[in-house]
Motif scaffolding. Structure first.
Motif, PDB file in Angstrom:
ATOM      1  N   ILE A 192       1.132  -0.982   0.294  1.00  0.00           N
ATOM      2  CA  ILE A 192      -0.014   0.195   0.073  1.00  0.00           C
ATOM      3  C   ILE A 192       0.811   1.297   0.188  1.00  0.00           C
ATOM      4  O   ILE A 192       1.384   1.773   1.156  1.00  0.00           O
ATOM      5  CB  ILE A 192      -0.914   0.312   1.401  1.00  0.00           C
ATOM      6  N   PRO A 193       1.082   2.159  -1.142  1.00  0.00           N
ATOM      7  CA  PRO A 193       1.474   2.975  -1.073  1.00  0.00           C
ATOM      8  C   PRO A 193       1.186   4.296   0.648  1.00  0.00           C
ATOM      9  O   PRO A 193      -0.014   4.053   0.396  1.00  0.00           O
ATOM     10  CB  PRO A 193       1.287   3.598  -2.618  1.00  0.00           C
ATOM     11  N   ALA A 194       2.349   4.678   0.186  1.00  0.00           N
ATOM     12  CA  ALA A 194       1.874   6.060   1.083  1.00  0.00           C
ATOM     13  C   ALA A 194       1.033   6.618   0.833  1.00  0.00           C
ATOM     14  O   ALA A 194       0.411   7.251  -0.241  1.00  0.00           O
ATOM     15  CB  ALA A 194       3.160   6.531   1.568  1.00  0.00           C
ATOM     16  N   MET A 195      -0.207   7.532   1.549  1.00  0.00           N
ATOM     17  CA  MET A 195      -1.342   8.178   1.270  1.00  0.00           C
ATOM     18  C   MET A 195      -2.698   7.441   0.724  1.00  0.00           C
ATOM     19  O   MET A 195      -3.639   8.202   0.932  1.00  0.00           O
ATOM     20  CB  MET A 195      -1.018   9.138   0.953  1.00  0.00           C
ATOM     21  N   TRP A 196      -2.488   5.802   0.491  1.00  0.00           N
ATOM     22  CA  TRP A 196      -3.647   5.513   0.161  1.00  0.00           C
ATOM     23  C   TRP A 196      -4.396   5.209   1.545  1.00  0.00           C
ATOM     24  O   TRP A 196      -4.351   4.519   2.097  1.00  0.00           O
ATOM     25  CB  TRP A 196      -3.311   4.062  -0.201  1.00  0.00           C
ATOM     26  N   TYR A 197      -5.374   5.577   0.923  1.00  0.00           N
ATOM     27  CA  TYR A 197      -6.561   5.016   2.073  1.00  0.00           C
ATOM     28  C   TYR A 197      -6.880   3.815   2.013  1.00  0.00           C
ATOM     29  O   TYR A 197      -7.189   2.895   1.070  1.00  0.00           O
ATOM     30  CB  TYR A 197      -8.125   5.932   2.510  1.00  0.00           C
ATOM     31  N   HIS A 198      -6.879   2.734   3.043  1.00  0.00           N
ATOM     32  CA  HIS A 198      -8.085   1.150   3.324  1.00  0.00           C
ATOM     33  C   HIS A 198      -8.714   0.902   4.565  1.00  0.00           C
ATOM     34  O   HIS A 198      -8.340   1.938   5.592  1.00  0.00           O
ATOM     35  CB  HIS A 198      -6.555   0.768   3.036  1.00  0.00           C
ATOM     36  N   ARG A 232       4.643  13.488  -5.688  1.00  0.00           N
ATOM     37  CA  ARG A 232       3.378  12.801  -5.047  1.00  0.00           C
ATOM     38  C   ARG A 232       2.979  13.887  -3.902  1.00  0.00           C
ATOM     39  O   ARG A 232       2.046  13.855  -3.752  1.00  0.00           O
ATOM     40  CB  ARG A 232       3.865  11.734  -5.078  1.00  0.00           C
ATOM     41  N   TRP A 233       4.029  13.996  -3.266  1.00  0.00           N
ATOM     42  CA  TRP A 233       3.254  14.462  -2.059  1.00  0.00           C
ATOM     43  C   TRP A 233       2.569  15.553  -1.972  1.00  0.00           C
ATOM     44  O   TRP A 233       1.747  16.139  -1.700  1.00  0.00           O
ATOM     45  CB  TRP A 233       4.345  14.502  -1.127  1.00  0.00           C
ATOM     46  N   VAL A 234       3.903  16.608  -3.561  1.00  0.00           N
ATOM     47  CA  VAL A 234       3.404  17.541  -4.113  1.00  0.00           C
ATOM     48  C   VAL A 234       1.998  17.740  -4.053  1.00  0.00           C
ATOM     49  O   VAL A 234       0.622  18.749  -4.108  1.00  0.00           O
ATOM     50  CB  VAL A 234       4.340  18.278  -4.603  1.00  0.00           C
ATOM     51  N   VAL A 235       1.539  16.496  -5.539  1.00  0.00           N
ATOM     52  CA  VAL A 235       0.782  16.692  -6.393  1.00  0.00           C
ATOM     53  C   VAL A 235      -0.667  16.628  -5.397  1.00  0.00           C
ATOM     54  O   VAL A 235      -2.048  16.883  -5.931  1.00  0.00           O
ATOM     55  CB  VAL A 235       0.666  15.492  -7.304  1.00  0.00           C
TER      56      VAL A 235
END
Ligand SMILES: O=C(O)CCC(=O)C(=O)O
Length: 400
Positions: free
Chosen positions: A367-373, A395-398
């Motif tokens: 699970i990549p960082a910041m994906w909800y689960h 990705r952090w910026v986007v």
């Protein structure tokens, strides 16, 4: 004439940057469609024995979850871990187990108010210290009126508290070391639960007590928070994940709720029931401030560990407001509830892009960082997960 003056941008119903409500709803539709068509797709890909390059290409660069097979083949845990063997090894060990009447810890629930209405609050589980043997009995011989036990302490519990079995799993995953260059493993957690427990929708935060560079901080909160990537490994049983990409933050509601925690009722029955805690033994209090003794059939008399699951070093949900107001920001929906009941209440959820997958013995979900689960078990399930430091990039910026 000043630039912008008199233009449509100033018309009622338009935001300062020019998007009116129709434009915004079109933007939402477009965001949802491009997310689905060009990024998220309709299913979680399975990689069998991937090379580092394959994993890099299919998952890390694509910033998508994948199921990886073949990473756990040589784990001693795969041979020896079942609840009975673990009980043999650890029956007298005092462990921390989360208890709830309904299997929903760290979740938003409706509760009755004094004036006969209902209100929605965020609830913490009762963190109970008990011998492993008591937990074993509650899992193996559940009774209808039992509280629901879930070994889901997090806080790096496998390395910190389960010395008897910690060496049955690797201290890091070789594929991860190769791809990310021996990153810091922030935590290794042991999870044991069954179909009665559900982990509500959230994304993984790891709160750090030390001072870290400010660009690593979640700037919406006063508490230093790192986002972590998650490698979730199923040793036995089955887990179902419902995942959403970070950009669905536009469609997933988040609200502030008063926080409440379960504690023991006075004169609870654990002694009478050989440590089996009953649903009726738990009572919901404001702010989780209980200091009652929390030994459930335990030989020791340790006091309640009132650290909640947004405490230092564990996965919180969205974010605490960092104050002592007792308010918690959380996602008030269960994506696995009836769809129409969610979109009636939160119409923008119609644009969200869920991915569902079930993990079986030997499967690792990246699970990549910041994906909800949102997570549930289909039967008695033992799992271990690794939270691995995420280095921040575009990705952090986007996503912000
Ligand atoms: O297994 C679970 O119940 C929850 C796992 C989870 O949410 C996590 O690892 O962040």
């Amino acid at each position: 004439m000043r630039a912008g003056a008199g233009s449509d941008d100033r018309a009622p119903g338009r935001s300062p940057c020019g998007a009116g409500s129709e434009d915004r709803s079109k933007l939402r539709r477009v965001l949802s469609k491009v997310t689905r068509d060009y990024w998220v797709g309709n299913e979680v890909e399975v990689l069998e024995y991937p090379t580092a390059i394959e994993f890099m290409r299919r998952a890390v660069c694509a910033y998508r979850p994948v199921i990886i097979r073949g990473l756990m083949d040589d784990w001693r845990a795969m041979e020896y871990w079942d609840l009975e063997n673990m009980n043999e090894l650890m029956k007298d060990a005092e462990i921390s187990v989360n208890l709830t009447p309904d299997g929903l810890a760290d979740a938003v629930k409706s509760v009755p108010t004094d004036n006969g209405n209902e209100k929605r609050v965020f609830t913490y589980p009762y963190e109970c210290t008990m011998p492993f043997s008591t937990f074993y009995r509650m899992m193996e011989e559940p009774e209808e009126d039992d509280a629901v036990p879930y070994l889901s302490e997090q806080n790096d519990n496998l390395r910190q508290k389960f010395q008897q079995v910690v060496n049955d799993v690797p201290s890091s995953l070789p594929l991860v070391d190769e791809v990310f260059g021996n990153p810091e493993t922030e935590a290794i957690n042991l999870w044991i639960g069954d179909e009665r427990s559900v982990t509500s929708l959230h994304k993984d935060h790891f709160e750090v007590s030390s001072v870290v560079s400010c660009y690593c901080l979640c700037f919406t909160t006063a508490i230093p928070i790192l986002f972590v990537q998650n490698f979730y490994c199923v040793v036995c049983g089955e887990k179902t994940f419902t995942l959403f990409p970070p950009t669905d933050t536009a469609f997933i509601p988040e609200e502030k709720f008063e926080s409440c925690g379960y504690s023991l009722t006075v004169g609870s029955s654990s002694e009478r029931n050989h440590g089996h805690m009953k649903k009726s033994d738990l009572v919901l209090n404001n702010n989780n401030n209980s200091t009652e003794a929390s030994t459930c059939g335990s030989s020791s008399d340790s006091a309640a560990n009132t650290t909640n699951n947004c405490g230092s070093g564990c996965a919180g949900g969205v974010e605490s407001d960092g104050s002592s107001s007792g308010m918690i920001s959380w996602i008030p929906i269960d994506p696995d509830d009836e769809y129409s009941s969610i979109v009636d209440r939160y119409p923008q959820f119609v644009h969200a892009n869920p991915l569902r997958c079930t993990l079986y013995r030997g499967d690792v979900l990246y699970i990549p960082a910041m994906w909800y689960h949102r997570v549930s078990q289909n039967c008695l399930t033992i799992a271990v997960n690794y939270w691995v430091e995420q280095s921040f990039d575009f990705r952090w910026v986007v996503c912000h």
